[in-house]
Scaffold this active site. Structure first.
Site, PDB file in Angstrom:
ATOM      1  N   GLY A   1      34.353  34.332  51.445  1.00 20.32           N
ATOM      2  CA  GLY A   1      35.608  33.592  51.313  1.00 20.32           C
ATOM      3  C   GLY A   1      35.683  32.789  50.031  1.00 20.32           C
TER       4      GLY A   1
ATOM      5  N   LEU B   1      38.121  33.053  48.003  1.00 28.69           N
ATOM      6  CA  LEU B   1      38.311  34.267  47.192  1.00 28.69           C
ATOM      7  C   LEU B   1      38.934  33.977  45.837  1.00 28.69           C
ATOM      8  CD1 LEU B   1      39.574  36.747  49.958  1.00 28.69           C
ATOM      9  CD2 LEU B   1      37.232  36.240  49.243  1.00 28.69           C
TER      10      LEU B   1
ATOM     11  N   GLY C   1      37.662  38.055  41.212  1.00 27.47           N
ATOM     12  CA  GLY C   1      36.488  38.942  41.282  1.00 27.47           C
ATOM     13  C   GLY C   1      36.436  39.655  42.631  1.00 27.47           C
ATOM     14  N   HIS C   2      36.627  38.895  43.702  1.00 22.77           N
ATOM     15  CA  HIS C   2      36.656  39.508  45.033  1.00 22.77           C
ATOM     16  C   HIS C   2      37.815  40.508  45.119  1.00 22.77           C
ATOM     17  CE1 HIS C   2      34.840  35.444  46.165  1.00 22.77           C
ATOM     18  NE2 HIS C   2      33.948  36.283  46.637  1.00 22.77           N
TER      19      HIS C   2
HETATM   20  P1  AMP Z   1      30.525  36.194  47.821  1.00 24.05           P
HETATM   21  O1  AMP Z   1      31.785  35.809  48.496  1.00 24.05           O
HETATM   22  O2  AMP Z   1      30.124  35.294  46.709  1.00 24.05           O
HETATM   23  O3  AMP Z   1      29.415  36.502  48.787  1.00 24.05           O
HETATM   24  O4  AMP Z   1      30.841  37.584  47.099  1.00 24.05           O
HETATM   25  C1  AMP Z   1      31.352  38.681  47.813  1.00 24.05           C
HETATM   26  C2  AMP Z   1      31.318  39.890  46.927  1.00 24.05           C
HETATM   27  O5  AMP Z   1      32.124  39.659  45.772  1.00 24.05           O
HETATM   28  C3  AMP Z   1      29.911  40.228  46.410  1.00 24.05           C
HETATM   29  O6  AMP Z   1      29.737  41.640  46.416  1.00 24.05           O
HETATM   30  C4  AMP Z   1      29.936  39.672  45.031  1.00 24.05           C
HETATM   31  O7  AMP Z   1      29.028  40.289  44.148  1.00 24.05           O
HETATM   32  C5  AMP Z   1      31.368  39.945  44.619  1.00 24.05           C
HETATM   33  N1  AMP Z   1      31.758  39.078  43.507  1.00 24.05           N
HETATM   34  C6  AMP Z   1      31.587  37.732  43.410  1.00 24.05           C
HETATM   35  N2  AMP Z   1      31.987  37.288  42.214  1.00 24.05           N
HETATM   36  C7  AMP Z   1      32.423  38.365  41.528  1.00 24.05           C
HETATM   37  C8  AMP Z   1      32.958  38.561  40.219  1.00 24.05           C
HETATM   38  N3  AMP Z   1      33.112  37.545  39.372  1.00 24.05           N
HETATM   39  N4  AMP Z   1      33.307  39.813  39.846  1.00 24.05           N
HETATM   40  C9  AMP Z   1      33.148  40.859  40.705  1.00 24.05           C
HETATM   41  N5  AMP Z   1      32.639  40.745  41.951  1.00 24.05           N
HETATM   42  C10 AMP Z   1      32.285  39.520  42.357  1.00 24.05           C
END
Ligand code: AMP
Length: 285
Positions: A31, A33, A36-37
């Site tokens: 979350g 978000l 990137g997400h």
């Molecule tokens: P998180 O919510 O931080 O656990 O991230 C969920 C997914 O989003 C994971 O696969 C992360 O690697 C991806 N993610 C987080 N930040 C980025 C970003 N800046 N660019 C691309 N994917 C991302």
């Protein structure tokens, strides 16, 4: 977008979709978000997947209680972003839904050396927690494709190994997506929201350091020298540096020097104030 809070309802729905030959693309998140997400959702949609996003802040992967307590939660905005991106399903389980028998009784996977280096060394038990939750989510959703961000590169390797251990490597296609960045190069992260204005103003230096490490390789430089320059620069700006590492991109074995015979990745973890940031960059594609 349909929101499910229980495993049974989600599975019933996915069962019907599968019987209509829909392919399921899964994007696990915690979350808060950001773009990137959303880039992961867009990638899944491009592949014509029925897109399932999960939001679950996994207590098992936080070794720092304060980090867990302070993890940002922006559910209303998250739902709006997912809706706008055309995400079909949001899975929003409670801790009890994921771990009905308690976190400690969930199936635990080992990842050997991969979980002891870099993030694993700094955040003891972190990847064990990641393995637990991703194992449960994969068993629940059984996606055709899994979309994850290269920003968390070590996590991508861990999850790949998890799928091998779960005998899912043939069934699930991995799509590791490029890191989305702010204009100054700072990797987008839910934690960026916790940066103060002055901290945010200098946070792009991590990206500049990665660029230096990459370009020193292209110009025949010495890694130890550029590593020291980056360390000095980050410290001078007030960062507490956990690591500036050059590693084998397949095994994450640390390299003392550039090695053109290996696929190399540079990885940095550093704290500014109480916000810990990580980023990485391939050195030779
Ligand atoms: P998180 O919510 O931080 O656990 O991230 C969920 C997914 O989003 C994971 O696969 C992360 O690697 C991806 N993610 C987080 N930040 C980025 C970003 N800046 N660019 C691309 N994917 C991302």
């Amino acid at each position: 977008m349909i929101i499910f809070k229980t495993k049974n309802e989600l599975q019933e729905y996915l069962h019907v979709q599968r019987s209509q030959n829909k392919k399921i693309g899964f994007v696990p998140t915690m979350g808060a978000l950001h773009d990137g997400h959303i880039s992961l959702i867009i990638n899944a949609k491009k592949d014509e997947m029925l897109t399932v996003c999960s939001i679950f802040v996994n207590p098992a992967q936080f070794n720092d209680k304060d980090d867990f307590d302070k993890y940002p939660s922006t559910l209303g905005a998250d739902i709006a972003l997912l809706d706008m991106a055309g995400c079909a399903i949001l899975y929003l389980p409670s801790v009890n839904e994921i771990y009905p028998n308690g976190v400690e009784n969930a199936i635990s996977y080992g990842f050997g050396k991969l979980e002891t280096v870099l993030e694993g060394a700094k955040r003891l038990g972190h990847f064990n927690g990641v393995g637990k939750v991703v194992g449960i989510l994969l068993e629940t959703i059984m996606p055709d494709a899994l979309y994850m961000g290269n920003k968390d590169y070590q996590q991508c390797l861990i999850v790949k190994d998890l799928c091998r251990q779960m005998n899912l490597s043939e069934r699930i296609r991995f799509v590791f997506c490029p890191t989305s960045r702010e204009a100054d190069g700072l990797a987008m992260s839910s934690r960026n929201r916790r940066l103060t204005e002055p901290q945010r103003a200098i946070a792009g230096i991590i990206y500049q350091c990665l660029i230096s490490i990459q370009s020193k390789y292209s110009s025949g430089g010495n890694f130890a020298i550029v590593q020291k320059e980056c360390l000095d620069l980050l410290r001078a700006k007030g960062f507490e540096v956990d690591y500036i590492s050059l590693s084998d991109a397949n095994t994450l074995e640390e390299l003392a020097q550039y090695d053109p015979n290996k696929k190399m990745i540079a990885l940095i973890a550093a704290k500014i104030g109480n916000v810990r940031l990580i980023d990485n960059m391939m050195v030779n594609e």
